[in-house]
Write an enzyme that holds these catalytic residues in place. Structure first.
Site, PDB file in Angstrom:
ATOM      1  N   TRP A  29      47.927  40.897  68.968  1.00 42.17           N
ATOM      2  CA  TRP A  29      49.014  41.504  68.184  1.00 42.17           C
ATOM      3  C   TRP A  29      50.141  40.497  68.049  1.00 42.17           C
ATOM      4  CZ3 TRP A  29      54.165  42.191  69.088  1.00 42.17           C
ATOM      5  CH2 TRP A  29      54.845  43.132  68.335  1.00 42.17           C
ATOM      6  N   SER A  95      44.279  39.150  74.303  1.00 45.23           N
ATOM      7  CA  SER A  95      45.381  40.095  74.344  1.00 45.23           C
ATOM      8  C   SER A  95      44.942  41.472  73.832  1.00 45.23           C
ATOM      9  CB  SER A  95      46.560  39.523  73.552  1.00 45.23           C
ATOM     10  OG  SER A  95      47.749  40.224  73.840  1.00 45.23           O
ATOM     11  N   THR A  96      45.543  41.969  72.744  1.00 48.37           N
ATOM     12  CA  THR A  96      45.112  43.243  72.160  1.00 48.37           C
ATOM     13  C   THR A  96      43.647  43.182  71.759  1.00 48.37           C
ATOM     14  OG1 THR A  96      47.342  43.719  71.349  1.00 48.37           O
ATOM     15  CG2 THR A  96      45.530  44.878  70.277  1.00 48.37           C
ATOM     16  N   ALA A 120      43.516  36.745  78.584  1.00 51.26           N
ATOM     17  CA  ALA A 120      44.880  37.278  78.665  1.00 51.26           C
ATOM     18  C   ALA A 120      44.948  38.667  78.042  1.00 51.26           C
ATOM     19  CB  ALA A 120      45.856  36.323  77.968  1.00 51.26           C
ATOM     20  N   ASP A 225      51.450  34.389  82.838  1.00 49.72           N
ATOM     21  CA  ASP A 225      51.472  35.174  81.608  1.00 49.72           C
ATOM     22  C   ASP A 225      52.678  36.109  81.646  1.00 49.72           C
ATOM     23  OD1 ASP A 225      50.981  37.067  79.528  1.00 49.72           O
ATOM     24  OD2 ASP A 225      48.832  36.667  79.650  1.00 49.72           O
ATOM     25  N   HIS A 254      50.565  33.173  78.147  1.00 49.13           N
ATOM     26  CA  HIS A 254      49.775  34.162  77.414  1.00 49.13           C
ATOM     27  C   HIS A 254      48.997  33.518  76.271  1.00 49.13           C
ATOM     28  CE1 HIS A 254      48.649  38.157  76.139  1.00 49.13           C
ATOM     29  NE2 HIS A 254      49.106  37.928  74.929  1.00 49.13           N
TER      30      HIS A 254
END
Length: 274
Positions: A29, A95-96, A120, A225, A254
């Site tokens: 994101w 991530s997302t 991450a 992160d 991150h």
């Protein structure tokens, strides 16, 4: 542009390059498939078929008002996989996108997949709850939504200038090209998708999803992160996965697939070939 239309009429843009075993990349994101350039070019050169899509409302996909939740994200990924007839795919999510991969495998099964990698990634759960006391307070994500709704352009400079790439750490030299590219990708997407996406990535509990995944999963996470804090994410996901392996990167931020692409790519290749 190559697109696939989902069951609810959303056009999902995708890239599909090369041949061989497919590696499917799910982005973070509020970015787009462009965030995987360093990985896609590397694995294309190694003889793999590389695939990446723009999440609904992000990048070049349709800026719809609804469906910005993990179930729809997983269903959209499944639509790309079916459309391209992918089999024995390695799914890599950052991530997302890591949450998207986890929900996809738990919701649609592992029949077309071989392995998965979470980089991450947001699972098991980002927001602080009674059951997840180590999570971030909901007020943090409420502020994200306020910034998206009222100051998106400025916010999308501040995030990559600071915590995303670790450029706010002493001795770390900011890379303007990384910052500008992050801003560009973010501003290509729709504010409504990004606003709703904050809830999707922060409040979705992936605990049961992780327990269901049987295939080998590599969990890669930097211990510095600042976006998805290490202690409440990577180690917990690896423990919940029946066949999970945790690899910790000391001092990595991150956005380590960009800042430390050579290291991440090398470790991904080793895991995929194993």
């Amino acid at each position: 542009m190559p697109t696939v239309t989902t069951d609810d009429g959303v056009e999902i843009f995708y890239k599909d390059w090369g041949s061989g075993q497919p590696i499917v990349f799910s982005h973070g994101w509020p970015l787009s498939s462009d965030d995987w350039d360093a990985q896609m070019m590397f694995f294309l050169d190694k003889g793999y078929r590389v695939v990446a899509h723009d999440r609904r409302g992000h990048g070049r996909s349709t800026q719809v008002a609804d469906g910005h939740d993990m179930d729809h994200y997983a269903d959209d990924l499944a639509a790309v996989v079916r459309h391209l007839e992918l089999r024995e795919a390695v799914h890599v999510g950052h991530s997302t996108g890591g949450g998207e991969v986890v929900r996809f495998l738990a919701r649609h099964g592992e029949g077309r997949a071989a392995k998965a990698v979470l980089i991450a990634a947001v699972p098991p759960l980002m927001v602080q709850t009674d059951a997840n006391p180590g999570g971030l307070p909901k007020a943090v994500f409420d502020d994200f939504q306020t910034q998206v709704a009222t100051n998106r352009s400025g916010f999308y400079r501040a995030v990559p200038e600071g915590p995303f790439y670790g450029f706010n750490r002493d001795g770390v030299e900011p890379v303007e090209a990384f910052i500008a590219n992050w801003w560009r990708q973010g501003m290509m997407g729709g504010a409504k998708a990004h606003f709703d996406g904050v809830v999707a990535f922060s409040q979705t509990d992936f605990t049961e999803d992780l327990k269901r995944i049987q295939l080998p999963v590599l969990v890669m996470h930097g211990d510095d992160d600042q976006v998805v804090p290490y202690d409440d994410s990577g180690p917990l996901s690896a423990q919940l996965l029946p066949n999970g392996t945790l690899k910790t990167y000391k001092g990595f931020p991150h956005g380590m697939p960009t800042t430390h692409a050579e290291v991440i790519n090398s470790d991904l290749l080793e895991f995929i070939r194993a």
